[in-house]
Motif scaffolding. Structure first.
Motif, PDB file in Angstrom:
ATOM      1  N   ARG A   1       0.819  -1.210   0.000  1.00 46.92           N
ATOM      2  CA  ARG A   1       0.000   0.000   0.000  1.00 46.92           C
ATOM      3  C   ARG A   1       0.854   1.261   0.000  1.00 46.92           C
ATOM      4  O   ARG A   1       0.447   2.295   0.554  1.00 46.92           O
TER       5      ARG A   1
ATOM      6  N   ARG B   1      -4.887   4.608  -4.605  1.00 45.18           N
ATOM      7  CA  ARG B   1      -5.631   5.419  -5.568  1.00 45.18           C
ATOM      8  C   ARG B   1      -5.950   6.791  -4.998  1.00 45.18           C
ATOM      9  O   ARG B   1      -6.118   6.938  -3.785  1.00 45.18           O
TER      10      ARG B   1
ATOM     11  N   ASP C   1      -8.337   2.250   0.080  1.00 44.41           N
ATOM     12  CA  ASP C   1      -6.872   2.132   0.082  1.00 44.41           C
ATOM     13  C   ASP C   1      -6.398   0.793  -0.511  1.00 44.41           C
ATOM     14  O   ASP C   1      -5.218   0.561  -0.683  1.00 44.41           O
ATOM     15  N   GLY C   2      -7.355  -0.077  -0.848  1.00 43.37           N
ATOM     16  CA  GLY C   2      -7.012  -1.444  -1.237  1.00 43.37           C
ATOM     17  C   GLY C   2      -6.429  -1.561  -2.633  1.00 43.37           C
ATOM     18  O   GLY C   2      -6.310  -0.590  -3.377  1.00 43.37           O
ATOM     19  N   THR C   3      -6.119  -2.798  -2.980  1.00 48.60           N
ATOM     20  CA  THR C   3      -5.531  -3.091  -4.279  1.00 48.60           C
ATOM     21  C   THR C   3      -6.455  -2.670  -5.419  1.00 48.60           C
ATOM     22  O   THR C   3      -6.015  -2.146  -6.429  1.00 48.60           O
ATOM     23  N   PHE C   4      -7.756  -2.905  -5.229  1.00 49.68           N
ATOM     24  CA  PHE C   4      -8.717  -2.631  -6.300  1.00 49.68           C
ATOM     25  C   PHE C   4      -9.632  -1.464  -5.921  1.00 49.68           C
ATOM     26  O   PHE C   4      -9.761  -1.106  -4.744  1.00 49.68           O
ATOM     27  N   THR C   5     -10.292  -0.909  -6.933  1.00 48.36           N
ATOM     28  CA  THR C   5     -11.172   0.247  -6.738  1.00 48.36           C
ATOM     29  C   THR C   5     -12.263  -0.052  -5.706  1.00 48.36           C
ATOM     30  O   THR C   5     -12.887  -1.112  -5.745  1.00 48.36           O
ATOM     31  N   SER C   6     -12.469   0.897  -4.812  1.00 47.07           N
ATOM     32  CA  SER C   6     -13.528   0.841  -3.794  1.00 47.07           C
ATOM     33  C   SER C   6     -13.351  -0.304  -2.799  1.00 47.07           C
ATOM     34  O   SER C   6     -14.309  -0.759  -2.196  1.00 47.07           O
TER      35      SER C   6
ATOM     36  N   ARG D   1      -5.527  -1.686   8.234  1.00 50.21           N
ATOM     37  CA  ARG D   1      -4.116  -1.767   8.596  1.00 50.21           C
ATOM     38  C   ARG D   1      -3.820  -0.785   9.718  1.00 50.21           C
ATOM     39  O   ARG D   1      -4.696  -0.034  10.135  1.00 50.21           O
TER      40      ARG D   1
ATOM     41  N   TYR E   1      -2.954  -6.179   7.262  1.00 54.62           N
ATOM     42  CA  TYR E   1      -1.531  -6.147   7.585  1.00 54.62           C
ATOM     43  C   TYR E   1      -1.399  -6.241   9.108  1.00 54.62           C
ATOM     44  O   TYR E   1      -2.302  -5.854   9.834  1.00 54.62           O
TER      45      TYR E   1
ATOM     46  N   GLU F   1       4.723  -3.411  11.533  1.00 50.77           N
ATOM     47  CA  GLU F   1       5.334  -2.212  10.974  1.00 50.77           C
ATOM     48  C   GLU F   1       5.570  -1.119  12.027  1.00 50.77           C
ATOM     49  O   GLU F   1       6.321  -0.176  11.789  1.00 50.77           O
TER      50      GLU F   1
ATOM     51  N   ILE G   1       8.495  -0.361   7.589  1.00 50.25           N
ATOM     52  CA  ILE G   1       8.763  -0.864   6.238  1.00 50.25           C
ATOM     53  C   ILE G   1      10.077  -0.277   5.729  1.00 50.25           C
ATOM     54  O   ILE G   1      10.886  -0.962   5.110  1.00 50.25           O
TER      55      ILE G   1
ATOM     56  N   CYS H   1       5.266 -11.980  -5.602  1.00 46.87           N
ATOM     57  CA  CYS H   1       4.930 -10.604  -5.215  1.00 46.87           C
ATOM     58  C   CYS H   1       5.328 -10.304  -3.779  1.00 46.87           C
ATOM     59  O   CYS H   1       5.475  -9.145  -3.397  1.00 46.87           O
TER      60      CYS H   1
ATOM     61  N   ARG I   1       3.538 -10.693  -1.061  1.00 46.41           N
ATOM     62  CA  ARG I   1       2.469 -10.246  -0.159  1.00 46.41           C
ATOM     63  C   ARG I   1       2.371 -11.113   1.096  1.00 46.41           C
ATOM     64  O   ARG I   1       2.146 -10.622   2.194  1.00 46.41           O
TER      65      ARG I   1
ATOM     66  N   PHE J   1       4.872  -9.883   3.501  1.00 48.80           N
ATOM     67  CA  PHE J   1       4.668  -8.527   4.001  1.00 48.80           C
ATOM     68  C   PHE J   1       3.507  -8.441   4.999  1.00 48.80           C
ATOM     69  O   PHE J   1       3.509  -7.596   5.879  1.00 48.80           O
TER      70      PHE J   1
END
Lengths: 322, 337
Positions: free
Chosen positions: A218, A222, B32-37, B42, B60, B64, B69, B224, B226, B229
């Protein structure tokens, strides 16, 4: 004997077909999304008044062929619950679709389902449909979720391509470069590395969001706002098929709706009054008046976001057969 | 000591504490996620209990906070260097039982595995841990299989129920602050079963290290990182020496998270890398979590939070991998007999 006003029939979203005595009904589905409960209603029309077949149109509607012209009133009655459910603007209730010139507003599957889409294409398509339908002028508008352009907006009068402005929180980046690789291989190679951190070339970036999708921590997210690339005056056809060109980049929803609506006034003013069937593609009108005259009409009263880039003058290419 | 108090009172206490502590908790990052909406849960700073996401598992982990990170260790110029300042404030961290067990794994690696890591220690020494209970197991959790569903190693347990807050304090500061609160027996919520059950083989024979079993993961894993992480027990880091671009004589050394799945992890001087195959990376990680670490430190490294299964974009299940591995080990043992 049949005594028909074909012009009225066509405006009512019925086709004058090659088969004497038979028409076809076009069902519009803005945004290309409908609930499954409507399918039996369409099936019923096809089986009761049509020939039992349904054609899936390229604009995401249904076309029901084999309907007798004499059954149009009965078909209109059966279309009513579909029109109601899909919330189609209707001038005269019970009379079916009261215009056909402005075509079904189509959309890719969008962010309801697709991992790449930057916005809900269906919702924006429905909003646009509400603003511009019904209208007899020949307008084709399509929405696509990202720069992949699966709905092929660049073959439309207006294509709306979603963009997100990637936000980079450098303290969350450990330099795995998943974003750099994705951007290079799947997008426009807008990312580079400086001191293990990522630099985004803002002039190259197309806002596809591959960096966001591929970031494992993150660091890339977006922007809260969705932006759009508005591409205009793509077309197929006999004379000069061509892809749409960029008009606005990083544009907002409001600006796009206003520009499309302004274009109706422009077309009304400049359309060839002798055009066959009163139908002339907007792009050919712009070819005649020049882009700057179109831009003057299109941008009337449009409020732009400070980020928005307005392209101009816009030139189109494509293949010339004329 | 257990207390019943109100959210208002508790927020006032945390407000006082915020003069000396940064308060971290899992919270919802909208969009805030990988995909829209899609939101992410975290860790972030909070000022009010209402900001804490109690109802869902965080995507997560808390790690941290103690292992940023990206962390600047020191600055250098010509013949001098200066260690980066430690944060002026301590930290308070809200976390679940499995993550508290994860903290033990981090302590083992950074405090008890040879030299003490001063950068970790200076954060760790000034951090308080507040347990969040689990009324129900979340998807992919297998804490019961790993024995991490309960933990007593907290400074406080806290449960919010409407306007009421139940606290079990083991921190004298809180005991003093809650002097006027109603004493109450408070037992931390914990689960007794998970939908996911994992059986770990007692030992994994060396012969399985090159088994075809791992090849499938080589085809599926996209490297990746993930899974690493999001894991509260993955503690690997690497170093980045930075020379400032407008003055190449000054710079800084950062340490950043590293992942045994991501390309470059095993790169050696001369360009040699000894785990290019992603299936071998999977084998390395899995056996580190449930085999190698135990041999060295006596407990399994994995704490069964299931975040790796939650996050994998290729739907690789770590839990299922262990169970399949267990079957393989048993079959191999039968063949020998």
């Amino acid at each position: 004997m049949l005594d028909l006003n074909t012009k009225k029939i066509k405006k009512n979203a019925y086709r004058v077909t090659k088969v004497r005595g038979e028409t076809a009904s076009r069902v519009r589905v803005p945004g290309g999304l409908l609930t499954a409960e409507l399918l039996p209603l369409i099936q019923n029309i096809a089986e009761t008044y049509g020939n039992g077949r349904i054609h899936l149109t390229t604009r995401q509607g249904f076309e029901i062929p084999g309907i007798k012209y004499t059954d149009m009133d009965a078909v209109n009655a059966l279309l009513q619950p579909i029109i109601d459910k899909l919330e189609i603007n209707q001038e005269i209730p019970g009379k079916g679709y009261t215009s056909a010139g402005t075509r079904n507003v189509s959309a890719c599957i969008g962010s309801n389902t697709c991992p790449f889409a930057t916005y809900n294409t269906t919702n924006f398509a429905k909003k646009m449909e509400k603003e511009i339908f019904p209208n007899d002028l020949h307008f084709k508008v399509a929405f696509t979720g990202c720069a992949n352009d699966c709905i092929k907006t660049r073959m439309h009068d207006f294509g709306i391509i979603g963009m997100t402005e990637p936000q980079y929180e450098k303290e969350r980046c450990m330099g795995c470069q998943a974003c750099v690789k994705a951007c290079k291989k799947k997008s426009v190679d807008a990312l580079s590395v400086e001191n293990y951190r990522i630099v985004r070339n803002t002039e190259k970036c197309v806002g596809c969001g591959e960096c966001v999708i591929n970031c494992p921590t993150r660091a890339w997210t977006r922007s809260p706002e969705t932006y759009y690339r508005l591409v205009i005056m793509g077309r197929t056809g006999k004379r000069n098929p061509r892809l749409a060109e960029d008009f606005l980049v990083w544009a907002t929803e409001d600006a796009i709706i206003k520009i499309v609506k302004n274009t109706y006034a422009y077309v009304t003013n400049y359309i060839d009054k002798e055009a066959p069937g009163g139908k002339e593609h907007i792009g050919y009108i712009i070819d005649r008046t020049g882009f700057e005259e179109y831009k003057k009409w299109a941008m009337e009263g449009v409020e732009l976001d400070p980020r928005t880039i307005v392209k101009g003058p816009v030139y189109w290419s494509g293949i010339h057969y004329d | 000591m257990g207390y019943q108090t109100t959210t208002e009172k508790m927020n006032a206490i945390f407000s006082d504490l915020s003069k000396d502590y940064l308060i971290y908790a899992p919270k919802r990052f909208v969009g805030d996620g990988t995909f829209t909406s899609i939101d992410t849960i975290r860790y972030g700073e909070i000022t009010d209990l209402a900001e804490i996401e109690f109802a869902e598992k965080s995507d997560y982990s808390f790690k941290e906070v103690l292992l940023p990170i990206s962390e600047t260790l020191f600055y250098f110029t010509e013949n001098e260097m200066k260690e980066a300042d430690a944060p002026k404030k301590g930290a308070i961290v809200f976390l679940r039982s499995c993550d508290l067990h994860g903290l033990k794994r981090m302590d083992t690696i950074y405090l008890e595995n040879g030299a003490v890591d001063t950068y970790y220690k200076r954060l760790r020494d000034h951090t308080k841990f507040i347990l969040m209970g689990c009324e129900n197991s979340f998807e992919n959790c297998f804490c019961v299989s790993m024995g991490t569903q309960q933990s007593k190693d907290y400074d406080a347990y806290l449960k919010v129920d409407g306007d009421t807050v139940l606290v079990d304090s083991r921190w004298d500061y809180l005991d003093t602050a809650l002097t006027d609160a109603t004493p109450a027996p408070v037992i931390a919520d914990s689960v007794t079963t998970n939908d996911t059950v994992v059986t770990i083989p007692e030992t994994v024979p060396q012969t399985l290290f090159d088994a075809p079993f791992w090849e499938e993961y080589g085809n599926r894993c996209i490297a990746c990182g993930r899974c690493n992480f999001v894991c509260p027990t993955c503690t690997c880091f690497t170093m980045q020496d930075i020379f400032y671009t407008d003055n190449g004589k000054a710079g800084e050394r950062r340490r950043v998270w590293a992942s045994c799945h991501v390309d470059g992890y095993t790169d050696m001087a001369g360009g040699h890398a000894f785990r290019n195959d992603k299936g071998q990376r999977m084998r390395f990680k899995v056996l580190h979590k449930v085999n190698d670490y135990k041999r060295r430190f006596g407990t399994h490294m994995c704490i069964g939070c299931g975040r790796c299964d939650d996050v994998c974009p290729e739907y690789i299940s770590f839990a299922n991998c262990i169970n399949k591995l267990n079957t393989l080990v048993n079959d191999a043992a039968k063949e020998e007999n």
